[in-house]
Design a protein around this motif. Structure first.
Motif, PDB file in Angstrom:
ATOM      1  N   GLY A  42      -1.226 -69.077  10.912  1.00  0.00           N
ATOM      2  CA  GLY A  42      -0.442 -70.227  10.477  1.00  0.00           C
ATOM      3  C   GLY A  42       1.023 -70.195  10.847  1.00  0.00           C
ATOM      4  O   GLY A  42       1.801 -70.997  10.321  1.00  0.00           O
ATOM      5  N   THR A  43       1.424 -69.315  11.743  1.00  0.00           N
ATOM      6  CA  THR A  43       2.833 -69.206  12.113  1.00  0.00           C
ATOM      7  C   THR A  43       3.133 -70.015  13.373  1.00  0.00           C
ATOM      8  O   THR A  43       2.232 -70.314  14.155  1.00  0.00           O
ATOM      9  CB  THR A  43       3.199 -67.727  12.367  1.00  0.00           C
ATOM     10  OG1 THR A  43       2.378 -67.213  13.426  1.00  0.00           O
ATOM     11  CG2 THR A  43       2.973 -66.899  11.108  1.00  0.00           C
ATOM     12  N   PRO A  44       4.407 -70.382  13.577  1.00  0.00           N
ATOM     13  CA  PRO A  44       4.767 -71.130  14.799  1.00  0.00           C
ATOM     14  C   PRO A  44       4.497 -70.316  16.056  1.00  0.00           C
ATOM     15  O   PRO A  44       4.380 -69.085  16.012  1.00  0.00           O
ATOM     16  CB  PRO A  44       6.270 -71.390  14.614  1.00  0.00           C
ATOM     17  CG  PRO A  44       6.519 -71.252  13.146  1.00  0.00           C
ATOM     18  CD  PRO A  44       5.552 -70.222  12.665  1.00  0.00           C
ATOM     19  N   TYR A  47      -3.701 -77.837  15.153  1.00  0.00           N
ATOM     20  CA  TYR A  47      -2.942 -77.627  13.910  1.00  0.00           C
ATOM     21  C   TYR A  47      -1.443 -77.867  14.138  1.00  0.00           C
ATOM     22  O   TYR A  47      -0.899 -77.597  15.214  1.00  0.00           O
ATOM     23  CB  TYR A  47      -3.145 -76.231  13.315  1.00  0.00           C
ATOM     24  CG  TYR A  47      -4.487 -76.036  12.639  1.00  0.00           C
ATOM     25  CD1 TYR A  47      -4.710 -76.480  11.340  1.00  0.00           C
ATOM     26  CD2 TYR A  47      -5.534 -75.402  13.312  1.00  0.00           C
ATOM     27  CE1 TYR A  47      -5.933 -76.291  10.714  1.00  0.00           C
ATOM     28  CE2 TYR A  47      -6.764 -75.215  12.694  1.00  0.00           C
ATOM     29  CZ  TYR A  47      -6.961 -75.659  11.388  1.00  0.00           C
ATOM     30  OH  TYR A  47      -8.179 -75.484  10.776  1.00  0.00           O
ATOM     31  N   PHE A 102       1.152 -76.310  12.973  1.00  0.00           N
ATOM     32  CA  PHE A 102       2.057 -75.181  13.161  1.00  0.00           C
ATOM     33  C   PHE A 102       2.233 -74.804  14.637  1.00  0.00           C
ATOM     34  O   PHE A 102       3.116 -74.023  14.978  1.00  0.00           O
ATOM     35  CB  PHE A 102       1.611 -73.960  12.350  1.00  0.00           C
ATOM     36  CG  PHE A 102       0.168 -73.577  12.505  1.00  0.00           C
ATOM     37  CD1 PHE A 102      -0.292 -72.980  13.665  1.00  0.00           C
ATOM     38  CD2 PHE A 102      -0.736 -73.814  11.477  1.00  0.00           C
ATOM     39  CE1 PHE A 102      -1.623 -72.623  13.807  1.00  0.00           C
ATOM     40  CE2 PHE A 102      -2.076 -73.464  11.607  1.00  0.00           C
ATOM     41  CZ  PHE A 102      -2.522 -72.864  12.782  1.00  0.00           C
ATOM     42  N   LEU A 121      -1.095 -79.471   5.733  1.00  0.00           N
ATOM     43  CA  LEU A 121      -0.881 -78.059   5.438  1.00  0.00           C
ATOM     44  C   LEU A 121       0.068 -77.857   4.259  1.00  0.00           C
ATOM     45  O   LEU A 121      -0.137 -76.952   3.441  1.00  0.00           O
ATOM     46  CB  LEU A 121      -0.342 -77.352   6.678  1.00  0.00           C
ATOM     47  CG  LEU A 121      -1.278 -77.324   7.895  1.00  0.00           C
ATOM     48  CD1 LEU A 121      -0.610 -76.608   9.061  1.00  0.00           C
ATOM     49  CD2 LEU A 121      -2.600 -76.654   7.565  1.00  0.00           C
ATOM     50  N   SER A 122       1.092 -78.673   4.167  1.00  0.00           N
ATOM     51  CA  SER A 122       2.036 -78.523   3.055  1.00  0.00           C
ATOM     52  C   SER A 122       1.358 -78.817   1.716  1.00  0.00           C
ATOM     53  O   SER A 122       1.675 -78.184   0.706  1.00  0.00           O
ATOM     54  CB  SER A 122       3.237 -79.452   3.252  1.00  0.00           C
ATOM     55  OG  SER A 122       2.825 -80.798   3.411  1.00  0.00           O
ATOM     56  N   LEU A 133       0.222 -69.649   4.337  1.00  0.00           N
ATOM     57  CA  LEU A 133       1.185 -70.702   4.644  1.00  0.00           C
ATOM     58  C   LEU A 133       2.211 -70.884   3.525  1.00  0.00           C
ATOM     59  O   LEU A 133       2.752 -71.974   3.344  1.00  0.00           O
ATOM     60  CB  LEU A 133       0.446 -72.031   4.857  1.00  0.00           C
ATOM     61  CG  LEU A 133      -0.490 -72.120   6.056  1.00  0.00           C
ATOM     62  CD1 LEU A 133      -1.417 -73.307   5.906  1.00  0.00           C
ATOM     63  CD2 LEU A 133       0.298 -72.226   7.346  1.00  0.00           C
ATOM     64  N   TYR A 147       5.384 -72.765   4.047  1.00  0.00           N
ATOM     65  CA  TYR A 147       5.209 -74.074   4.677  1.00  0.00           C
ATOM     66  C   TYR A 147       5.441 -75.169   3.646  1.00  0.00           C
ATOM     67  O   TYR A 147       4.835 -75.166   2.571  1.00  0.00           O
ATOM     68  CB  TYR A 147       3.796 -74.170   5.231  1.00  0.00           C
ATOM     69  CG  TYR A 147       3.663 -74.967   6.493  1.00  0.00           C
ATOM     70  CD1 TYR A 147       3.996 -74.415   7.726  1.00  0.00           C
ATOM     71  CD2 TYR A 147       3.200 -76.272   6.476  1.00  0.00           C
ATOM     72  CE1 TYR A 147       3.862 -75.139   8.903  1.00  0.00           C
ATOM     73  CE2 TYR A 147       3.054 -77.000   7.639  1.00  0.00           C
ATOM     74  CZ  TYR A 147       3.388 -76.429   8.856  1.00  0.00           C
ATOM     75  OH  TYR A 147       3.260 -77.154  10.010  1.00  0.00           O
ATOM     76  N   THR A 179       9.064 -78.721   6.708  1.00  0.00           N
ATOM     77  CA  THR A 179       8.651 -77.887   7.838  1.00  0.00           C
ATOM     78  C   THR A 179       7.545 -78.564   8.631  1.00  0.00           C
ATOM     79  O   THR A 179       7.554 -78.577   9.867  1.00  0.00           O
ATOM     80  CB  THR A 179       8.147 -76.517   7.334  1.00  0.00           C
ATOM     81  OG1 THR A 179       9.139 -75.919   6.521  1.00  0.00           O
ATOM     82  CG2 THR A 179       7.823 -75.597   8.495  1.00  0.00           C
ATOM     83  N   GLU A 180       6.576 -79.130   7.906  1.00  0.00           N
ATOM     84  CA  GLU A 180       5.457 -79.791   8.573  1.00  0.00           C
ATOM     85  C   GLU A 180       5.933 -81.008   9.359  1.00  0.00           C
ATOM     86  O   GLU A 180       5.477 -81.251  10.483  1.00  0.00           O
ATOM     87  CB  GLU A 180       4.408 -80.191   7.536  1.00  0.00           C
ATOM     88  CG  GLU A 180       3.129 -80.711   8.143  1.00  0.00           C
ATOM     89  CD  GLU A 180       1.982 -80.735   7.155  1.00  0.00           C
ATOM     90  OE1 GLU A 180       0.825 -80.700   7.601  1.00  0.00           O
ATOM     91  OE2 GLU A 180       2.233 -80.784   5.930  1.00  0.00           O
ATOM     92  N   GLU A 198       7.354 -80.147  12.789  1.00  0.00           N
ATOM     93  CA  GLU A 198       6.323 -79.841  13.780  1.00  0.00           C
ATOM     94  C   GLU A 198       5.570 -81.099  14.208  1.00  0.00           C
ATOM     95  O   GLU A 198       5.296 -81.304  15.394  1.00  0.00           O
ATOM     96  CB  GLU A 198       5.344 -78.811  13.213  1.00  0.00           C
ATOM     97  CG  GLU A 198       5.956 -77.460  12.924  1.00  0.00           C
ATOM     98  CD  GLU A 198       6.538 -76.805  14.160  1.00  0.00           C
ATOM     99  OE1 GLU A 198       5.901 -76.876  15.230  1.00  0.00           O
ATOM    100  OE2 GLU A 198       7.642 -76.243  14.065  1.00  0.00           O
TER     101      GLU A 198
END
Length: 456
Positions: free
Chosen positions: A144-146, A171, A173, A197-198, A213, A216, A220-221, A224
């Motif tokens: 789940g990381t960038p 996804y 991210f 995701l948030s 996450l 997150y 942040t979402e 992206e």
């Protein structure tokens, strides 16, 4: 100017090129997101698109330095993996001599090392962060990381070589992948979101469940998501959220498709069915059901039974009365045929519940919590009964197991919904139309530029 016309003709006549960018290889019948991606890519292949699947995870088989690509995805797309050499369906990681030696010596290790020392080894290995989530094979801990700089560099190298018309990040991210300087304005940039995701983070926090996450949030979402021009939402409720937090993006609601299945074997009286992978929301939901709901069902319908299929079984060692944990089942059709009621007892989760779509495709009456029917509210009361308390969930199951007319009516409604609303064309064609609209606009713009040059 003839050269310009020839270039335009060659570009418009070639196959449309689509690149997926992901950290996981989709495996059939493993987890819902994999099933969804395979179904989606299958439809795109029917349009004769040229598809490449960029795998950022250089170690899809954990510490073992080779991986056999499943035939289901190998038949659909060309897979290229970072730091891997591909030979047929085999990926060979070529930059890790120590992993190769470990893999080759593993049989000796398993034979000779005492179990206690194995446990110590596993603990040490886990502390170093080198293990992968065994519940989701092929999905790394940094899922789940960038995107990292190394991942970006690999993706860029593939963009330069493949020259895509469309790039789809798997996804949100991985949205930063779409910021590549090698993707110009002619490339349609897309994120396949799967879920919000948030919102998943918020739901997990409410129940005190850890999540990969945890950092997150909605802001942040949004950052992206805004890297893309098009967001593919798996259900309508998610689409509304995305349109709110990323208003500059075009949002297309695109659930997973399904086709009605017929049955070759009869239903088993009292048979219930749960199908799921070993994801957190499945494990927690099934734990809740088995501990609190199932005993009440048995009190009122003593002959009933429950079959549990999928890797979710890995999370259960305790035995429960009239419950069989079958593990991963290659062919689920007999299980769905035998079932009178399918269960979706989820207490946490987001996105679309693939297990519900699948159960309806087999024409099965379902009992679900409100979480389980997110995005499919129009089927409540027809193909699915919704209950959020222990007593109500047990009562709904009891009613369907003992009321043949009600159950058969719900089975008919399930097949009707799948036929009318979830056909592959109904689900995926709007996105295909968007691709063709985008390319048509590019072609029109190119023609206008050529006309201007001719006039000059």
């Amino acid at each position: 100017m003839t050269n310009n016309k020839t270039l335009l003709e060659s570009e418009t006549n070639r196959a449309i090129r689509i690149q997926f960018v992901s950290r996981e290889i989709p495996v059939e019948n493993l987890i819902g997101s994999s099933t969804y991606i395979l179904d989606f890519i299958s439809y795109l292949c029917q349009k004769d698109y040229e598809i490449e699947y960029i795998l950022l995870n250089y170690s899809p088989n954990g510490e073992i330095p080779w991986y056999i690509i499943p035939p289901s995805i190998a038949a659909l797309t060309n897979i290229v993996a970072k730091n891997n050499l591909r030979i047929g369906r085999i990926l060979l990681r070529f930059n890790s001599l120590s992993d190769w030696l470990t893999a080759l010596l593993r049989p000796v290790y398993n034979l000779l090392l005492p179990e206690k020392l194995k446990d110590i080894y596993r603990f040490t290995r886990d502390r170093k962060g080198k293990t992968y989530n065994e519940a989701k094979p092929n999905i790394p801990q940094f899922w789940g990381t960038p995107a990292t700089a190394e991942e970006m560099a690999f993706a860029n190298s593939r963009f330069v070589k493949f020259k895509p018309d469309v790039v789809i990040a798997n996804y949100a991210f991985l949205g930063s992948i779409l910021d590549s300087p090698f993707l110009d304005k002619t490339v349609l940039k897309v994120i396949l979101t799967h879920d919000v995701l948030s919102q998943r983070v918020v739901d997990y926090q409410k129940l005190g469940i850890p999540s990969c996450l945890m950092e997150y949030n909605k802001e942040t979402e949004a950052i992206e998501l805004c890297k893309a021009q098009v967001l593919l939402a798996i259900q309508e409720e998610d689409a509304k959220v995305f349109q709110e937090i990323a208003p500059q993006c075009e949002v297309i609601s695109m659930p997973m498709s399904a086709v009605p299945h017929s049955h070759t074997v009869k239903q088993v009286p009292g048979r219930c069915l749960f199908v799921g992978s070993a994801t957190d929301h499945n494990v927690y939901g099934l734990q809740w059901f088995l501990k609190y709901v199932w005993p009440l069902v048995l009190e009122s319908v003593p002959h009933c039974s429950l079959h549990v299929c999928g890797t979710v079984c890995n999370g259960f060692e305790e035995a429960f009365p009239n419950v069989r944990f079958l593990g991963r089942v290659n062919d689920l059709e007999p299980e769905y045929s035998n079932a009178e009621v399918c269960l979706i007892p989820l207490i946490i989760g987001s996105g679309l519940k693939i297990k519900l779509v699948e159960a309806m495709s087999y024409g099965r009456a379902c009992v679900s919590t409100s979480v389980g029917v997110q995005g499919l509210g129009e089927i409540i009361g027809s193909a699915v009964l919704v209950a959020d308390t222990i007593e109500d969930f047990a009562a709904a199951i009891r009613m369907l197991l003992t009321n043949l007319d009600k159950r058969q009516w719900m089975e008919e409604q399930a097949h009707k919904y799948v036929t009318e609303k979830l056909s592959p064309k109904a689900v995926y064609q709007p996105f295909v139309d968007k691709i063709e609209q985008h390319l048509q606009q590019l072609a029109t713009g190119m023609l206008e530029r050529i006309k201007c040059l001719l006039i000059r």
